[in-house]
Write a protein that holds these residues in place. Structure first.
Motif, mmCIF file in Angstrom:
data_model
loop_
_atom_site.group_PDB
_atom_site.id
_atom_site.type_symbol
_atom_site.label_atom_id
_atom_site.label_comp_id
_atom_site.label_asym_id
_atom_site.label_seq_id
_atom_site.Cartn_x
_atom_site.Cartn_y
_atom_site.Cartn_z
ATOM 1 N N ILE A 1 0.851 -1.187 0.000
ATOM 2 C CA ILE A 1 0.000 0.000 0.000
ATOM 3 C C ILE A 1 0.886 1.235 0.000
ATOM 4 C CG2 ILE A 1 -1.804 1.261 1.221
ATOM 5 C CD1 ILE A 1 -2.640 -1.371 2.504
ATOM 6 N N TYR B 1 -6.268 8.092 3.492
ATOM 7 C CA TYR B 1 -6.942 6.819 3.265
ATOM 8 C C TYR B 1 -8.141 6.717 4.204
ATOM 9 C CZ TYR B 1 -3.385 4.633 0.313
ATOM 10 O OH TYR B 1 -2.548 4.312 -0.721
ATOM 11 N N CYS C 1 -9.049 -3.116 0.338
ATOM 12 C CA CYS C 1 -7.747 -3.588 -0.119
ATOM 13 C C CYS C 1 -7.395 -4.919 0.548
ATOM 14 C CB CYS C 1 -6.698 -2.534 0.197
ATOM 15 S SG CYS C 1 -5.071 -2.921 -0.417
#
Length: 199
Positions: free
Chosen positions: A140, A146, A154
């Motif tokens: 990531i 985020y 994810c």
């Protein structure tokens, strides 16, 4: 006799000096770090912990050699080479099963620069080793902003094989759900052309 006493005294003095010198060499020049993790690592740790809830435990900075074991039939030369390569590799976060702490997923942060030692480019040795061991590996990119939903999506995307083995439906993101198109239950146009009335 006096010479023997003088020699013994000199030996004792030299021993004391040697001990003092060795103590200075063995001193520990350390102090406690004020922060165990960088700001980005702390932020991601909180996001990951919130994303997985109580299903998994999150371990930080796990050495690759602690995560993997060598196959029993590996020849000695290949085993030594692999252990040497894996020795200085670590995974930023590892999701573990809460019951037995078996590894479920490896998560690495990727920075725009390598100031903190994080690889910008994929480490094919790490990826290959984790793939061979069937441990999903998520990379990531470290950035601000985020959301919890993005991190959860994810993680869950990589956990689809696990979810299938568990008999659970794979996670579907809210924006990936098929939209229900409302259709009229009655015709919106005539089924056949209307005939003109005969005058």
């Amino acid at each position: 006799m006096e010479i023997a006493i003088i020699l013994i005294a000199l030996i004792v003095c030299m021993s004391v000096v040697a001990i003092k010198l060795s103590d200075t060499k063995l001193s520990f020049p350390f102090s406690m770090k004020k922060q165990l993790f960088t700001a980005a690592e702390r932020q991601f740790l909180m996001l990951i912990e919130n994303a997985v809830g109580t299903e998994f435990r999150v371990l930080c900075r796990v050495r690759l050699v602690d995560l993997l074991s060598l196959k029993s039939n590996t020849n000695k030369k290949l085993a030594n080479s692999a252990l040497l390569k894996a020795g200085n590799k670590q995974i930023d976060f590892v999701l573990c099963d809460r019951k037995d702490l078996s590894p479920v997923m490896a998560i690495d942060l990727v920075y725009g620069t390598s100031k903190d030692g994080h690889n910008i480019q994929r480490d094919f040795f790490v990826s290959g080793a984790l793939d061979t061991a069937m441990i999903p590996h998520v990379r990531i990119k470290a950035k601000n902003g985020y959301t919890l939903a993005e991190i959860r999506e994810c993680i869950e995307t990589k956990l689809i094989p696990l979810r299938r083995r568990q008999g659970k439906p794979p996670f579907v993101a809210a924006n990936d759900r098929p939209e229900v198109i409302k259709r009229s239950t009655r015709p919106t146009r005539p089924l056949s052309p209307t005939r003109k009335a005969v005058a």
